[in-house]
Scaffold this active site. Sequence first.
Site, PDB file in Angstrom:
ATOM      1  N   CYS A 116       0.722  -1.159  -0.026  1.00  8.61           N
ATOM      2  CA  CYS A 116       0.181  -0.154  -0.002  1.00  8.61           C
ATOM      3  C   CYS A 116       0.944   1.263   0.103  1.00  8.61           C
ATOM      4  O   CYS A 116       0.302   2.429  -0.390  1.00  8.61           O
ATOM      5  CB  CYS A 116      -0.794  -0.096   1.256  1.00  8.61           C
ATOM      6  SG  CYS A 116      -1.924  -1.495   1.399  1.00  8.61           S
ATOM      7  N   HIS A 256      -3.647   6.953   3.095  1.00  6.69           N
ATOM      8  CA  HIS A 256      -3.852   5.433   2.405  1.00  6.69           C
ATOM      9  C   HIS A 256      -5.481   5.346   3.084  1.00  6.69           C
ATOM     10  O   HIS A 256      -5.689   5.500   4.559  1.00  6.69           O
ATOM     11  CB  HIS A 256      -3.046   4.552   2.994  1.00  6.69           C
ATOM     12  CG  HIS A 256      -3.361   3.153   2.784  1.00  6.69           C
ATOM     13  ND1 HIS A 256      -3.857   2.753   1.684  1.00  6.69           N
ATOM     14  CD2 HIS A 256      -2.978   1.982   3.647  1.00  6.69           C
ATOM     15  CE1 HIS A 256      -4.064   1.321   1.709  1.00  6.69           C
ATOM     16  NE2 HIS A 256      -3.572   1.118   2.815  1.00  6.69           N
ATOM     17  N   ASN A 286     -10.081  -0.665   0.690  1.00  2.86           N
ATOM     18  CA  ASN A 286      -8.599  -0.575   0.666  1.00  2.86           C
ATOM     19  C   ASN A 286      -7.913  -1.324  -0.724  1.00  2.86           C
ATOM     20  O   ASN A 286      -8.289  -2.366  -0.947  1.00  2.86           O
ATOM     21  CB  ASN A 286      -8.045  -1.526   1.609  1.00  2.86           C
ATOM     22  CG  ASN A 286      -6.577  -1.480   1.869  1.00  2.86           C
ATOM     23  OD1 ASN A 286      -5.890  -1.052   0.714  1.00  2.86           O
ATOM     24  ND2 ASN A 286      -5.922  -1.933   2.884  1.00  2.86           N
TER      25      ASN A 286
END
Length: 329
Positions: A116, A256, A286
């Site tokens: 990520c 994020h 996500n």
Amino acid sequence: MKQLRPVGIIGTGKYVPEKILTNSDLEKIVETNDEWIVSRTGIRERHIAAPHEATSDLAYEAALRALDSAGMKAEDLDLIIIATVTPDSAFPSTACILQDKLGAKGAAAFDLSAACSGFVYSLATATGFIQNGMYNNALIIGADTLSRITDYTDRNTCVLFGDGAGAVILGEVPEGRGFQSFDLGAEGSGGNLLKMEAGGSRLPASRQTVEEKKHFIYMNGREVFKFAVRVMGTATERVLTKAGITKENIDLFVPHQANIRIIQSAMQRLDLPPEKCIINVDKYANTSAASIPLALVEAAEEGRMKEGDTVLMVGFGGGLTWGASVLIW
């Protein structure tokens, strides 16, 4: 000493698959419910790639939009970096597949794996190349199809992930604009907290690895949460110090998009009001390396940034890794 060129974002684009998987849909698949998912994660739905769509296909669509935004042609590109943990294949790289599909014959191309945090890692890498004059521009894409490595019988993880791609084009910008600082890091000792165990040289694919579901995402949610809250704060402090600015200077926070509670914790630490933070975890979940660029591009499309604004990007992910950046838009 040679003066480094100022490097910033000169084009943006994003793409998410058409199919939407809602929390209500997941209620029919595993033992969960919408209220539980929203209260703990902030996620309401996620986009899922069609059977024929691979990561390079998502990246291609985002790349076309970024090129159009920058007023560039693919043959003008010098470098392509794709941040991903779900490449089309181990090799050739997804970036090479995209280079061919775009017709960007003059571009170097490679993938970068930092989960990520991969998009911010890629921004830092490409910025260095352009600053020192090796290249004049770069196409940076965060793209992942996490649905391919998600176990939809595991209610603890299957609610968390989605697919998508966000792209930016980097190039020289006016003095005083562009990237001001980066902070990248890793805590490899925590690698076992978030991983896909099989499929590499340690555990090649076999009947046993498939039966034991070792080709799916494994996550120790509690420990990753603690790491994320801690590192979002420390990385932010370091990257702001490097840029010579304070948290009061932040005009837009692009975190994020993993969990609304982690984002809210970071906002509280920075004393940021909601209007200074872009949040779209409710729509996309996500998306790993695509998370920050999807949020950044969406903010640009919505007019959330004006010239001269200070933008803070912070991500964390498997590795364990983290990456933060300060950008003057």
